[in-house]
Motif scaffolding. Structure first.
Motif, mmCIF file in Angstrom:
data_model
loop_
_atom_site.group_PDB
_atom_site.id
_atom_site.type_symbol
_atom_site.label_atom_id
_atom_site.label_comp_id
_atom_site.label_asym_id
_atom_site.label_seq_id
_atom_site.Cartn_x
_atom_site.Cartn_y
_atom_site.Cartn_z
ATOM 1 N N ALA A 1 0.812 -1.218 0.000
ATOM 2 C CA ALA A 1 0.000 0.000 0.000
ATOM 3 C C ALA A 1 0.846 1.269 0.000
ATOM 4 O O ALA A 1 0.292 2.376 0.037
ATOM 5 C CB ALA A 1 -0.928 -0.001 1.208
ATOM 6 N N GLY A 2 2.173 1.127 -0.029
ATOM 7 C CA GLY A 2 3.035 2.299 -0.025
ATOM 8 C C GLY A 2 3.185 2.944 1.340
ATOM 9 O O GLY A 2 3.571 4.125 1.428
ATOM 10 N N ILE A 3 2.904 2.211 2.414
ATOM 11 C CA ILE A 3 3.001 2.740 3.779
ATOM 12 C C ILE A 3 4.366 2.387 4.349
ATOM 13 O O ILE A 3 4.883 1.280 4.137
ATOM 14 C CB ILE A 3 1.883 2.163 4.665
ATOM 15 N N ASN A 4 4.958 3.317 5.074
ATOM 16 C CA ASN A 4 6.243 3.079 5.722
ATOM 17 C C ASN A 4 6.027 2.220 6.963
ATOM 18 O O ASN A 4 5.463 2.686 7.955
ATOM 19 C CB ASN A 4 6.892 4.406 6.109
ATOM 20 N N PRO A 5 6.453 0.940 6.982
ATOM 21 C CA PRO A 5 6.193 0.066 8.140
ATOM 22 C C PRO A 5 6.846 0.573 9.419
ATOM 23 O O PRO A 5 6.303 0.383 10.509
ATOM 24 C CB PRO A 5 6.777 -1.281 7.701
ATOM 25 N N GLN A 6 8.017 1.203 9.298
ATOM 26 C CA GLN A 6 8.720 1.644 10.499
ATOM 27 C C GLN A 6 7.895 2.650 11.292
ATOM 28 O O GLN A 6 7.898 2.639 12.522
ATOM 29 C CB GLN A 6 10.063 2.257 10.112
ATOM 30 N N ALA A 7 7.161 3.507 10.582
ATOM 31 C CA ALA A 7 6.346 4.505 11.273
ATOM 32 C C ALA A 7 5.135 3.884 11.952
ATOM 33 O O ALA A 7 4.566 4.491 12.872
ATOM 34 C CB ALA A 7 5.901 5.577 10.281
ATOM 35 N N HIS A 8 4.738 2.688 11.496
ATOM 36 C CA HIS A 8 3.535 2.058 12.053
ATOM 37 C C HIS A 8 3.853 0.947 13.055
ATOM 38 O O HIS A 8 2.930 0.330 13.584
ATOM 39 C CB HIS A 8 2.678 1.475 10.921
ATOM 40 N N LEU A 9 5.126 0.686 13.321
ATOM 41 C CA LEU A 9 5.474 -0.373 14.268
ATOM 42 C C LEU A 9 4.923 -0.110 15.677
ATOM 43 O O LEU A 9 4.491 -1.054 16.348
ATOM 44 C CB LEU A 9 6.991 -0.563 14.323
ATOM 45 N N PRO A 10 4.921 1.138 16.192
ATOM 46 C CA PRO A 10 4.313 1.354 17.514
ATOM 47 C C PRO A 10 2.837 0.960 17.568
ATOM 48 O O PRO A 10 2.369 0.433 18.584
ATOM 49 C CB PRO A 10 4.513 2.854 17.755
ATOM 50 N N PHE A 11 2.102 1.197 16.470
ATOM 51 C CA PHE A 11 0.690 0.806 16.441
ATOM 52 C C PHE A 11 0.565 -0.718 16.455
ATOM 53 O O PHE A 11 -0.304 -1.284 17.132
ATOM 54 C CB PHE A 11 0.004 1.382 15.206
ATOM 55 N N LEU A 12 1.439 -1.384 15.698
ATOM 56 C CA LEU A 12 1.413 -2.848 15.662
ATOM 57 C C LEU A 12 1.775 -3.422 17.032
ATOM 58 O O LEU A 12 1.170 -4.415 17.481
ATOM 59 C CB LEU A 12 2.381 -3.360 14.599
ATOM 60 N N ALA A 13 2.747 -2.817 17.716
ATOM 61 C CA ALA A 13 3.131 -3.279 19.050
ATOM 62 C C ALA A 13 1.960 -3.152 20.022
ATOM 63 O O ALA A 13 1.704 -4.054 20.833
ATOM 64 C CB ALA A 13 4.332 -2.484 19.554
ATOM 65 N N THR A 14 1.231 -2.048 19.941
ATOM 66 C CA THR A 14 0.069 -1.856 20.809
ATOM 67 C C THR A 14 -1.017 -2.881 20.489
ATOM 68 O O THR A 14 -1.665 -3.430 21.384
ATOM 69 C CB THR A 14 -0.484 -0.433 20.649
ATOM 70 N N TYR A 15 -1.221 -3.156 19.215
ATOM 71 C CA TYR A 15 -2.256 -4.116 18.803
ATOM 72 C C TYR A 15 -1.939 -5.508 19.345
ATOM 73 O O TYR A 15 -2.833 -6.249 19.756
ATOM 74 C CB TYR A 15 -2.337 -4.143 17.279
ATOM 75 N N LEU A 16 -0.648 -5.868 19.345
ATOM 76 C CA LEU A 16 -0.246 -7.191 19.810
ATOM 77 C C LEU A 16 -0.164 -7.281 21.332
ATOM 78 O O LEU A 16 0.000 -8.377 21.878
ATOM 79 C CB LEU A 16 1.108 -7.566 19.207
#
Length: 454
Positions: A397-412
């Motif tokens: 989707a053209g999204i920078n994964p590094q910027a979204h890692l905090p959201f993924l950490a919270t989700y997990l």
């Protein structure tokens, strides 16, 4: 208060009537087993080991060995009921298990059914928890850490194993702690034992420093942990095709006696992959944790006592709605505090062990794991796969994964992204997507003009 054995056998009749057994034949089997058990009890003056052995000796002429083992479960539940209602002072099987320092009653029944019950019971005997010379000190430390809010379960297991070793080796009781640890390190040759010994040394050093702050801190040795990490197997990343195959198998899982089970397994697998839930989180989900209006589920009091609210895709919420409706039609409790994944035969929630067994069986049926053994993909690899496949979708989707890692950490449910990084397994597809993103965004920055080169 009616005492047992009662001549009218009303206790047996009331007990069976209150069980709400599902099949018509079950009350017959229960009544037969309990009546034979009372016949033997009436011939003995006391409800003790000899009486239990006498009942087992009567049983072989009536039932096969596997059937007799099932009847012992019926007797266990009945004796627990009698003890709870005050009809007997103590369940003799539970008393024997307590005397042997074990938690389960099945080994006691096996010992009583052997040719020499006394010797078999003696072999079952386990050391008393924290009964060694260091036991009191370790037990007090466990209590202290739990009072501070830590679960302290893994550390307690390390301390319990070391305590059991000391009790089985009384010659070490008067030796210094360093000598005890040296013998404990040489006691096993398993791959993880040196790492466990190193962690145990850290815990014991902490205990000693609590007692005497003047003791210098111990310098940890990182080598055992690195050696274990080097030998640890790489997580298996399930592809979307693998997940679809497992979902198809779960939907048609053979379960003639529990028609709701296939849909339960299907929904468990869906949440394990789409929401990255652990098996314990699946087992602890309540019916009231699902919010259909908000499109979320609430995961309560998980690892490190955290609670989180997870938004789910509309497609997953549709499947959840279908499952809860089927659960209602099957007679599941509508109490918001009842288990979301409801067991028809037990009228209770699935345990985390049952969740793990069922989902692993689906993985085996999908041909992704050998029919037996612990080798091959694990259930927890679904959580790893969710992370890797989510990052792949971000790349697409053209999204920078590094910027979204905090959201993924919270989700997990992680405390920080350092715990999430463990789940990022570098696959060929992920490496290709990362390289392509660098080529598009990073490579132009390396083009140096001729005026700069001059």
């Amino acid at each position: 208060m009616t005492m047992w054995p009662d001549p009218e056998r009303q206790l047996i009749a009331r007990y069976i009537a209150g069980l709400n057994l599902r099949t018509t034949n079950s009350p017959i089997y229960y009544r037969q087993a309990l009546n034979i058990f009372q016949d033997v009890a009436e011939r003995h003056a006391r409800l003790d080991k000899d009486m239990l052995v006498a009942w087992l000796n009567v049983s072989p002429g009536r039932w096969a060995a596997t059937t007799r083992l099932h009847r012992t479960r019926i007797i266990d539940r009945f004796l627990d009921h009698l003890e709870e209602t005050g009809a007997i002072e103590r369940n003799p099987v539970a008393a024997l298990a307590e005397a042997c320092n074990i938690k389960q009653c099945k080994p006691v029944w096996r010992a009583l059914a052997s040719s020499d019950p006394d010797s078999a019971l003696a072999e079952l005997h386990q050391p008393r928890p924290f009964g060694s010379i260091l036991g009191k000190m370790m037990s007090q430390h466990v209590t202290l850490m739990r009072n501070r809010g830590y679960k302290y379960t893994t550390q307690t297991v390390w301390l319990s194993r070391f305590d059991r070793f000391l009790q089985l080796n009384p010659a070490l009781q008067g030796q210094p702690i360093a000598v005890m640890l040296q013998h404990w390190s040489a006691a096993k040759t398993t791959r993880n034992h040196p790492n466990e010994c190193e962690k145990l040394k850290r815990v014991l050093a902490k205990i000693l420093r609590h007692q005497n702050p003047s003791i210098p801190p111990r310098r940890p040795d990182p080598r055992p942990e690195k050696e274990v990490a080097r030998q640890w197997r790489k997580p298996h990343i399930y592809t979307p095709a693998d997940v679809r195959r497992m979902l198809d198998i779960a939907r048609f899982y053979p379960s003639p006696r529990a028609p709701l089970r296939p849909l339960s397994i299907y929904t468990m697998l869906l949440l394990a992959y789409c929401a990255g839930l652990r098996r314990s989180e699946l087992a602890r989900l309540d019916l009231g944790d699902v919010d259909f209006q908000g499109g979320t589920i609430t995961i309560r009091q998980t690892k490190f006592y955290k609670t989180r609210i997870l938004p789910l895709p509309d497609s997953v919420m549709i499947e959840l709605r279908s499952y809860t409706e089927a659960r209602r039609c099957a007679g599941g409790s509508q109490d918001p505090r009842s288990g979301l994944f409801w067991h028809e035969q037990r009228s209770d929630r699935y345990t985390k062990e049952a969740v793990a067994w069922l989902l692993v069986d689906v993985i085996r049926r999908a041909g992704l794991k050998p029919p037996q053994g612990r080798t091959g993909p694990r259930l927890h690899d679904l959580r790893h796969s969710m992370v890797v496949n989510r990052i792949l979708e971000w790349y697409k989707a053209g999204i920078n994964p590094q910027a979204h890692l905090p959201f993924l950490a919270t989700y997990l449910g992680h405390r920080d992204i350092n715990s999430t990084l463990v789940y990022i397994t570098v696959t060929q597809d992920l490496l290709h997507r990362a390289s392509e993103r660098f080529r598009v965004l990073g490579a132009p920055c390396l083009n140096i003009g001729p005026e700069v080169r001059a």
